[in-house]
Scaffold this motif. Structure first.
Motif, PDB file in Angstrom:
ATOM      1  N   THR A   5      11.815  -7.831   8.929  1.00  0.00           N
ATOM      2  CA  THR A   5      11.895  -8.474  10.311  1.00  0.00           C
ATOM      3  C   THR A   5      10.946  -9.636  10.291  1.00  0.00           C
ATOM      4  O   THR A   5      11.394 -10.615  10.720  1.00  0.00           O
ATOM      5  CB  THR A   5      11.773  -7.356  11.124  1.00  0.00           C
ATOM      6  N   CYS A   6       9.642  -9.536   9.739  1.00  0.00           N
ATOM      7  CA  CYS A   6       8.737 -10.597   9.742  1.00  0.00           C
ATOM      8  C   CYS A   6       9.302 -11.648   9.001  1.00  0.00           C
ATOM      9  O   CYS A   6       9.206 -13.045   9.476  1.00  0.00           O
ATOM     10  CB  CYS A   6       7.421  -9.995   9.147  1.00  0.00           C
ATOM     11  N   PHE A   7       9.767 -11.599   7.822  1.00  0.00           N
ATOM     12  CA  PHE A   7      10.491 -12.659   7.072  1.00  0.00           C
ATOM     13  C   PHE A   7      11.566 -13.327   7.863  1.00  0.00           C
ATOM     14  O   PHE A   7      11.662 -14.635   8.010  1.00  0.00           O
ATOM     15  CB  PHE A   7      11.055 -12.298   5.659  1.00  0.00           C
ATOM     16  N   THR A   8      12.440 -12.331   8.298  1.00  0.00           N
ATOM     17  CA  THR A   8      13.698 -13.021   9.079  1.00  0.00           C
ATOM     18  C   THR A   8      12.930 -13.983  10.162  1.00  0.00           C
ATOM     19  O   THR A   8      13.685 -14.990  10.554  1.00  0.00           O
ATOM     20  CB  THR A   8      14.668 -12.044   9.579  1.00  0.00           C
ATOM     21  N   ASN A   9      12.157 -13.511  11.038  1.00  0.00           N
ATOM     22  CA  ASN A   9      11.791 -14.295  12.339  1.00  0.00           C
ATOM     23  C   ASN A   9      10.931 -15.602  11.626  1.00  0.00           C
ATOM     24  O   ASN A   9      11.197 -16.519  12.559  1.00  0.00           O
ATOM     25  CB  ASN A   9      10.860 -13.273  13.049  1.00  0.00           C
ATOM     26  N   LYS A  60       0.916  -1.210   0.095  1.00  0.00           N
ATOM     27  CA  LYS A  60      -0.146  -0.053  -0.162  1.00  0.00           C
ATOM     28  C   LYS A  60       0.962   1.212  -0.184  1.00  0.00           C
ATOM     29  O   LYS A  60       0.664   2.093  -0.741  1.00  0.00           O
ATOM     30  CB  LYS A  60      -0.889  -0.142   1.321  1.00  0.00           C
ATOM     31  N   CYS A  61       1.907   1.320   0.763  1.00  0.00           N
ATOM     32  CA  CYS A  61       2.972   2.435   0.696  1.00  0.00           C
ATOM     33  C   CYS A  61       3.402   2.563  -0.474  1.00  0.00           C
ATOM     34  O   CYS A  61       3.296   3.719  -1.071  1.00  0.00           O
ATOM     35  CB  CYS A  61       4.012   2.100   1.697  1.00  0.00           C
ATOM     36  N   VAL A  62       4.006   1.650  -1.264  1.00  0.00           N
ATOM     37  CA  VAL A  62       4.604   1.698  -2.531  1.00  0.00           C
ATOM     38  C   VAL A  62       3.705   2.132  -3.538  1.00  0.00           C
ATOM     39  O   VAL A  62       3.939   3.001  -4.415  1.00  0.00           O
ATOM     40  CB  VAL A  62       5.127   0.452  -2.887  1.00  0.00           C
ATOM     41  N   LEU A  68      11.172   5.922   1.098  1.00  0.00           N
ATOM     42  CA  LEU A  68       9.863   6.365   1.201  1.00  0.00           C
ATOM     43  C   LEU A  68       8.856   5.421   2.032  1.00  0.00           C
ATOM     44  O   LEU A  68       7.887   5.919   3.052  1.00  0.00           O
ATOM     45  CB  LEU A  68       9.035   6.757   0.008  1.00  0.00           C
ATOM     46  N   CYS A  69       9.406   4.301   1.971  1.00  0.00           N
ATOM     47  CA  CYS A  69       8.562   3.223   2.515  1.00  0.00           C
ATOM     48  C   CYS A  69       9.510   2.308   3.419  1.00  0.00           C
ATOM     49  O   CYS A  69       9.257   1.077   3.773  1.00  0.00           O
ATOM     50  CB  CYS A  69       7.991   2.590   1.615  1.00  0.00           C
ATOM     51  N   VAL A  70      10.450   2.994   3.914  1.00  0.00           N
ATOM     52  CA  VAL A  70      11.367   2.339   4.687  1.00  0.00           C
ATOM     53  C   VAL A  70      10.833   1.631   6.255  1.00  0.00           C
ATOM     54  O   VAL A  70      11.159   0.526   6.426  1.00  0.00           O
ATOM     55  CB  VAL A  70      12.692   3.023   5.227  1.00  0.00           C
ATOM     56  N   LYS A  71      10.031   2.372   6.818  1.00  0.00           N
ATOM     57  CA  LYS A  71       9.452   1.761   7.757  1.00  0.00           C
ATOM     58  C   LYS A  71       8.618   0.400   7.593  1.00  0.00           C
ATOM     59  O   LYS A  71       8.723  -0.669   8.322  1.00  0.00           O
ATOM     60  CB  LYS A  71       8.252   2.690   8.640  1.00  0.00           C
ATOM     61  N   GLU A  72       7.913   0.402   6.659  1.00  0.00           N
ATOM     62  CA  GLU A  72       6.995  -0.688   6.056  1.00  0.00           C
ATOM     63  C   GLU A  72       7.867  -1.780   5.850  1.00  0.00           C
ATOM     64  O   GLU A  72       7.862  -2.899   6.055  1.00  0.00           O
ATOM     65  CB  GLU A  72       6.189  -0.302   5.131  1.00  0.00           C
TER      66      GLU A  72
END
Length: 70
Positions: A59-63, A33-35, A49-53
Motif C-alpha cells: 500500500t505504501c509503495f502504491t501510494n 523483521k517479520c520475514v 505469515l507476514c501478510v499484514k506487513e
C-alpha cells in the motif's frame, strides 16, 4: 510498437525505486523483521505469515508511486 520506448519507461520506473523505498522504510523494515523472525533456524517462509506487513508495504509503495506519477 517500439522496443526502445518500452525500455525507456522501464528504466524510468526503476530510477524511482530508491525514492519510493525511502518513503516506505518503516513498512519495509517491519516486513523484513517479520520475514527474518519467521525464517529463523532455517525454516522456510510460509505463505501469509507476514501478510499484514506485506500489505502495508504494498500500500505504501502504491501510494508513493501515485504521488510521483502526478
Amino acid at each position: 510498437m517500439s522496443g526502445s520506448n518500452v525500455w525507456s519507461r522501464t528504466r524510468e520506473k526503476l530510477r524511482l525505486f530508491p525514492e519510493l523505498f525511502a518513503e516506505c522504510s518503516l513498512q519495509a523494515a517491519s516486513y523484513g523483521k517479520c520475514v527474518a523472525a519467521t525464517t529463523t533456524s532455517k525454516q522456510e517462509l510460509k505463505k501469509d505469515l507476514c501478510v499484514k506487513e506485506f500489505e502495508a508495504l504494498k500500500t505504501c509503495f502504491t501510494n508513493a508511486a501515485k504521488k510521483r506519477c502526478k
